[in-house]
Each structure stands twice: as structure tokens, then as C-alpha cells.
Design a protein around this motif. Structure first.
Motif, PDB file in Angstrom:
ATOM      1  N   THR A   1      63.568   7.067  33.210  1.00  0.00           N
ATOM      2  CA  THR A   1      63.120   6.364  32.008  1.00  0.00           C
ATOM      3  C   THR A   1      61.644   6.664  31.819  1.00  0.00           C
ATOM      4  O   THR A   1      60.797   6.184  32.576  1.00  0.00           O
ATOM      5  CB  THR A   1      63.341   4.849  32.147  1.00  0.00           C
ATOM      6  OG1 THR A   1      64.727   4.605  32.403  1.00  0.00           O
ATOM      7  CG2 THR A   1      62.913   4.131  30.881  1.00  0.00           C
TER       8      THR A   1
ATOM      9  N   THR B   1      54.454  10.263  27.247  1.00  0.00           N
ATOM     10  CA  THR B   1      54.203  10.654  28.635  1.00  0.00           C
ATOM     11  C   THR B   1      54.511  12.134  28.809  1.00  0.00           C
ATOM     12  O   THR B   1      55.557  12.614  28.390  1.00  0.00           O
ATOM     13  CB  THR B   1      55.072   9.838  29.601  1.00  0.00           C
ATOM     14  OG1 THR B   1      54.770   8.456  29.434  1.00  0.00           O
ATOM     15  CG2 THR B   1      54.799  10.235  31.044  1.00  0.00           C
TER      16      THR B   1
ATOM     17  N   PRO C   1      58.450   6.754  29.089  1.00  0.00           N
ATOM     18  CA  PRO C   1      58.016   6.284  27.774  1.00  0.00           C
ATOM     19  C   PRO C   1      57.532   7.420  26.885  1.00  0.00           C
ATOM     20  O   PRO C   1      57.145   8.487  27.372  1.00  0.00           O
ATOM     21  CB  PRO C   1      56.872   5.324  28.111  1.00  0.00           C
ATOM     22  CG  PRO C   1      56.375   5.781  29.431  1.00  0.00           C
ATOM     23  CD  PRO C   1      57.571   6.291  30.161  1.00  0.00           C
TER      24      PRO C   1
ATOM     25  N   ASN D   1      53.116   1.482  37.401  1.00  0.00           N
ATOM     26  CA  ASN D   1      54.198   1.295  36.431  1.00  0.00           C
ATOM     27  C   ASN D   1      55.347   2.274  36.667  1.00  0.00           C
ATOM     28  O   ASN D   1      56.209   2.438  35.816  1.00  0.00           O
ATOM     29  CB  ASN D   1      53.659   1.454  35.004  1.00  0.00           C
ATOM     30  CG  ASN D   1      53.275   2.890  34.694  1.00  0.00           C
ATOM     31  OD1 ASN D   1      52.803   3.598  35.573  1.00  0.00           O
ATOM     32  ND2 ASN D   1      53.459   3.315  33.461  1.00  0.00           N
TER      33      ASN D   1
ATOM     34  N   GLU E   1      50.461  -4.173  28.069  1.00  0.00           N
ATOM     35  CA  GLU E   1      51.509  -3.777  29.007  1.00  0.00           C
ATOM     36  C   GLU E   1      51.681  -2.261  29.028  1.00  0.00           C
ATOM     37  O   GLU E   1      51.742  -1.612  27.979  1.00  0.00           O
ATOM     38  CB  GLU E   1      52.837  -4.435  28.627  1.00  0.00           C
ATOM     39  CG  GLU E   1      52.840  -5.941  28.784  1.00  0.00           C
ATOM     40  CD  GLU E   1      54.197  -6.542  28.482  1.00  0.00           C
ATOM     41  OE1 GLU E   1      54.324  -7.766  28.570  1.00  0.00           O
ATOM     42  OE2 GLU E   1      55.117  -5.768  28.152  1.00  0.00           O
ATOM     43  N   GLU E   2      51.730  -1.714  30.249  1.00  0.00           N
ATOM     44  CA  GLU E   2      52.037  -0.294  30.401  1.00  0.00           C
ATOM     45  C   GLU E   2      53.548  -0.120  30.433  1.00  0.00           C
ATOM     46  O   GLU E   2      54.255  -0.882  31.086  1.00  0.00           O
ATOM     47  CB  GLU E   2      51.435   0.249  31.698  1.00  0.00           C
ATOM     48  CG  GLU E   2      49.920   0.261  31.698  1.00  0.00           C
ATOM     49  CD  GLU E   2      49.379   0.888  32.970  1.00  0.00           C
ATOM     50  OE1 GLU E   2      50.169   1.072  33.917  1.00  0.00           O
ATOM     51  OE2 GLU E   2      48.192   1.192  33.009  1.00  0.00           O
ATOM     52  N   LYS E   3      54.032   0.889  29.734  1.00  0.00           N
ATOM     53  CA  LYS E   3      55.470   1.127  29.719  1.00  0.00           C
ATOM     54  C   LYS E   3      55.910   1.668  31.074  1.00  0.00           C
ATOM     55  O   LYS E   3      55.315   2.608  31.600  1.00  0.00           O
ATOM     56  CB  LYS E   3      55.826   2.111  28.608  1.00  0.00           C
ATOM     57  CG  LYS E   3      55.548   1.567  27.215  1.00  0.00           C
ATOM     58  CD  LYS E   3      55.963   2.556  26.142  1.00  0.00           C
ATOM     59  CE  LYS E   3      55.699   1.989  24.750  1.00  0.00           C
ATOM     60  NZ  LYS E   3      56.096   2.939  23.683  1.00  0.00           N
TER      61      LYS E   3
END
Length: 511
Positions: A230, A235, A232, A187, A121-123
Motif C-alpha cells: 500500500t 511516493t 500513497p 509510517n 497525518e502521514e499516509k
């Protein structure tokens, strides 16, 4: 069928991997060993696992043989809800779990364990692009997402009774209220706050604008604003401002007003850019403090423009001018205020964050007929300076007779008439320029000399004006004795000048 007491050992052969691009494997992709005729194997339930495969849901991998196969096997999966296999040996992961895939030959069976796991899963990243205010004058906005096509994002609205959004990102106000427009690309989710005062029963008054994403307004009451996002861990986000004299932004996405004006704040998220429109009304004054008034001016059709002079402007600071009502008066970057219509307005100048105002009263009538002025220039090469308030556009309608430069200097270049038009941006003044030959008293025949020939021309005209006529300018030149009217004494005055008895004409009138 009885099984032999001894089990023949299956020959191990090297395997060749042919993997799909999207698969995730625990080790090398397994291969079916080449079929060996006469080889004996056990029943399926006793067959040992030849190799193991780990796949993410939705990915595929083919199983191939490294050796020559003389028989095509039948492929089977014991749990097609977890993994399927086609007759070419391509295994496809369907859902999480474990399944066994078999290659069934007439005299051999090979068994493969298939473990299916969730995709990594990508944040997600959520970025708020600010607020769009919509009404009956701005009821359509089309955001442009930097780095991706609008149609590559999935758009939605939280309330389609306030605003709807098309597949290309076009937002249209449909009622009053607030909602959130979302655009999901990979994402990353971009959100735009919508505040709408749109009245669906009212007729829109302007053509909808395009290319407007959102806005943040800063002022003395709220000089800072943080862009909520938001993001992650790990990043990389790079923030920048297109004009740091208006607003700057720090590494946490906090925008701080520096002066008044507009700019864009950009965020580069792992190479993907987005921006927020910033409007700053920041003055640096204490909230509630009234800007200092510089002066009061009155404009009308006679004086439609006036330049506001500034003293002691700090070095490196560029004053920023604005008007509260451009239907009354406009102002340019040099502080020239020009009347457009009747009324009152306030012209404001921002000098390094400090505000100063000019109270403007306009009695200008845009429907008034152009004013007309008239001037006569004697002789080619004669110049004159127009006395004009403001900075109008000046145009000569007959540059063969008279020219005019941007500073209002008129020059006679030919004999005749020309009209100089002064355009004040809402008011036009026409200036008639008449260029006549320069009067040279005594030069009746207009040959540029004063001698006996002029005396003869005067006497001949007196004797027979029809046969020996003089031009209008020649008649003016001939009347040189100081008394009105052409007589023989004018011819005598010419001879006196030619003989050097007098130095200049006309003579002093007799009393």
C-alpha cells in the motif's frame, strides 16, 4: 475599582518571535508588548486579543517581549485541557480546541488566542516482504531492514503460538501453523508471512541461520508474482533486480522469472530500501514437461569424477549446474561430477531456461583406503603424463624429487622417491614416483663417459667386488654385452664402443 471614562490607547510595539522547531503557526509568533508603568487596561473579560497562535497537538512555542520588561508577568491558561503555559511564557498544545493564554502584569493584561489542531497525518506504507518457511532445521530468522536499525522498528506477531519475535527482529518458530510478523518504522509497515512446520518436541538438527528476511519462489506453474504494498500517491518507488537473468521486476512490483537461480528484488521507497529473496525454478518448459536426459554415468573409487560435455551452448549463455543430492555426487560450474558417497542422484544443467539431466549412479566408497599406483622415471628431467579422470587437486609430497602441475604432468627433478596425492574431493589416490638415474650402458663408473676406464672398473669388480665395488646403477650400466651377468665380455664390449667398432650398447644377445 472604577474605570476611567477614557481609555488609554495601548502603545503598539514590534514583536520578536522565538518559535520551537516543531510548531506550526498561522502567522508570526506573538510577543508581549513591553510593560509601560501607569498603563491602564480593562478587566480580563474585556481585554482584546493581542494575537493568535495555531499549534499542532504536542508542539510548543514561547511568547517573548521585544522591549525591556521591568515586571515579570504571571501566565495563565483558561483551558489547560487544550493548552498550557508555564511561567516562562511557553505555550504547549495538549488537545484539539481553543484556549486563551494571558500575560498578567500588575497594571496590564495581554490575551492570546491558542488554536490547537491535529498533527498532519502521514499516509502509511505497507509492504509485504514475502514468506519465510520455518521448520526444525531453520527455526530462527533475523530480518535486516534496509536503511534502518532493527531496534528502531516496533515488532509484533499475529500468533505467538506459531512464532515469536524479539525487539531486534529475531523470529523464532515455536509451533506449527501460519502467522504474520510486522515491523513498524515510522509510517512504513513491513510484513513477513510465516509458514511453520516446527515441532517443539523434536530436537533441532542444525544451528539456526541469520540474516534471512523472506522469499518468493517462481516456477513454470507460477512464473510471476506481484509484491503487494500500500503506497500513497506521490511516493516514489524504484524497483530493481540483482540478476535479471533470473528474474526481472517492473514498475508495479511484478516479478517475472527469466531463468533458474536466485536473486534479490529491491524496492527503494523515497530513499529507504527493502528487499525480497527470489528463488526461481523456472525452466521455460511447458508445465509437466520432463527435462531431456543427456546421459547416464556411473562413478566409483576407480573413476570418481567425470566431466559432462555440452555442445551447441548459445553464445552469452552460462550453463547452471545443480545436483539433487550432494551426499551422493557434487557438480562444479564446469560440469565435473564428483562422487561423494553411494547412491543415485540427478545432475541438472540449465541452459538458457532449458533443463537437461544426467542420471548418476555412484558406487563410490568414501571409507575405502587410498589407492596406490607406482611409476619409475629414469633420469632427472624425465616427464610423464598421469592419466586421471576428472579434475582432482594434485600435490607432490616431495617436490625435490618430482613435481606435478594441475594437468597431471609429472617431472623428475631429483633422485629418490616422491608421493603424488590426487584429491578428488572425497576420494584420494596416492601415486608413488621413483626417480632413478638413467641407464647408460657401458658407463660402469658413472662419470658420464664410456671409455677404457669403465672396462678397467668392470675387470676390477670381477676380480675383487669388495674392494672395487660398483653402485647399483653402475652394475646395471656395466652389464652391456647382451648377456645377463657381469663378465669379461662386458669389458670387451666397452672397449669396442670406445674404439668405434660398435655404435651403441648393449650388444645384441648371442643366440
Amino acid at each position: 475599582m472604577c474605570l476611567p471614562e477614557r481609555r488609554m490607547k495601548m502603545k503598539k510595539r514590534s514583536i520578536m518571535v522565538c518559535a520551537a522547531v516543531m510548531c506550526l503557526l498561522a502567522g508570526a509568533v506573538p510577543a508581549v508588548p513591553a510593560y509601560v508603568p501607569g498603563q491602564t487596561v480593562y478587566a480580563v473579560e474585556e481585554t482584546k486579543v493581542t494575537d493568535s497562535i495555531t499549534l499542532e497537538v504536542g508542539t510548543s512555542v514561547p511568547i517573548t517581549s521585544s522591549g525591556e520588561v521591568t515586571e515579570k508577568p504571571n501566565w495563565r491558561s483558561d483551558n489547560e485541557k487544550v493548552a498550557t503555559v508555564d511561567q516562562n511564557g511557553t505555550v504547549t498544545a495538549v488537545a484539539e480546541g481553543t484556549a486563551y493564554v494571558y500575560a498578567v502584569f500588575s497594571n496590564a493584561i495581554y490575551k492570546f488566542e491558542v488554536k490547537v489542531v491535529k498533527p498532519a497525518e502521514e499516509k502509511p506504507v505497507t509492504i509485504n516482504l514475502g514468506t519465510v518457511t520455518m521448520d526444525n532445521t531453520r527455526y530462527v530468522a533475523k530480518p535486516e531492514l534496509s536503511g534502518i536499525n532493527n531496534t528502531d522498528a516496533k515488532w509484533s506477531t499475529s500468533d505467538d503460538k506459531v512464532a515469536k519475535v524479539e525487539a531486534d527482529g529475531t523470529i523464532t518458530a515455536v509451533g506449527k501453523g501460519s502467522c504474520v510478523i510486522s515491523a513498524v518504522a515510522g509510517n512504513t509497515t513491513y510484513t513477513i508471512n510465516i509458514t511453520s512446520s516446527y515441532d517443539p518436541e523434536a530436537q533441532p538438527s542444525t544451528t539456526p541461520g541469520e540474516g534471512f528476511i523472506g522469499s518468493v519462489t517462481l516456477n513454470d506453474e507460477q512464473p510471476t508474482r506481484k509484491i503487494e504494498a500500500t503506497i500513497p500517491e506521490g511516493t516514489t518507488v524504484t524497483w530493481s533486480s540483482t540478476d535479471e537473468t533470473v528474474a526481472k521486476v517492473d514498475s508495479n512490483g511484478v516479478i517475472t522469472a527469466v531463468g533458474s537461480g536466485s536473486c534479490r528484488i529491491y524496492a527503494d521507497v523515497n530513499g529507504q530500501k527493502f528487499y525480497v529473496e527470489v528463488t526461481s525454478e523456472y525452466t521455460g518448459n511447458t508445465p509437466g514437461e520432463t527435462p531431456k536426459e543427456l546421459m547416464k554415468i556411473t562413478l566409483d573409487n576407480a573413476v570418481p569424477s567425470r566431466k559432462v560435455g555440452l555442445n551447441n551452448v548459445p553464445e552469452g549463455v552460462t550453463p547452471k549446474w545443480s545436483t539433487s543430492d550432494n551426499k551422493v555426487a557434487t557438480v562444479d560450474n564446469d560440469g565435473v561430477v564428483t562422487a561423494v558417497g553411494k547412491g543415485r542422484c540427478t545432475v541438472t544443467v540449465d541452459i538458457g531456461g532449458k533443463l537437461y539431466t544426467v542420471d548418476v549412479t555412484s558406487e563410490f566408497d568414501p571409507d575405502a583406503k587410498p589407492e596406490t599406483q607406482s611409476y619409475t622415471l629414469e633420469g632427472i628431467g624425465t616427464e610423464m603424463q598421469l592419466e586421471i579422470e576428472g579434475d582432482p587437486e594434485l600435490i607432490s609430497m616431495n617436490s625435490d624429487v618430482a613435481t606435478v602441475d594441475k594437468d597431471g604432468k609429472v617431472k623428475a627433478v631429483g633422485i629418490g622417491e616422491a608421493v603424488i596425492v590426487a584429491n578428488f574431493g572425497g576420494r584420494v589416490v596416492e601415486i608413488n614416483i621413483i626417480v632413478v638415474p638413467k641407464t647408460v650402458y657401458g658407463d660402469a663408473n658413472e662419470d658420464g663417459k664410456i671409455n677404457v676406464a669403465d672396462a678397467v672398473a668392470i675387470l676390477q669388480n670381477i676380480a675383487n667386488a669388495t674392494k672395487y665395488s660398483l653402485t647399483k646403477q653402475g652394475m646395471i650400466n656395466a652389464d652391456c654385452d647382451g648377456n645377463k651377468g657381469i663378465t669379461g665380455s662386458d669389458a670387451i664390449a666397452v672397449q669396442m664402443k670406445d674404439a668405434g667398432v660398435v655404435k651403441a650398447l648393449p650388444l645384441t644377445p648371442e643366440k
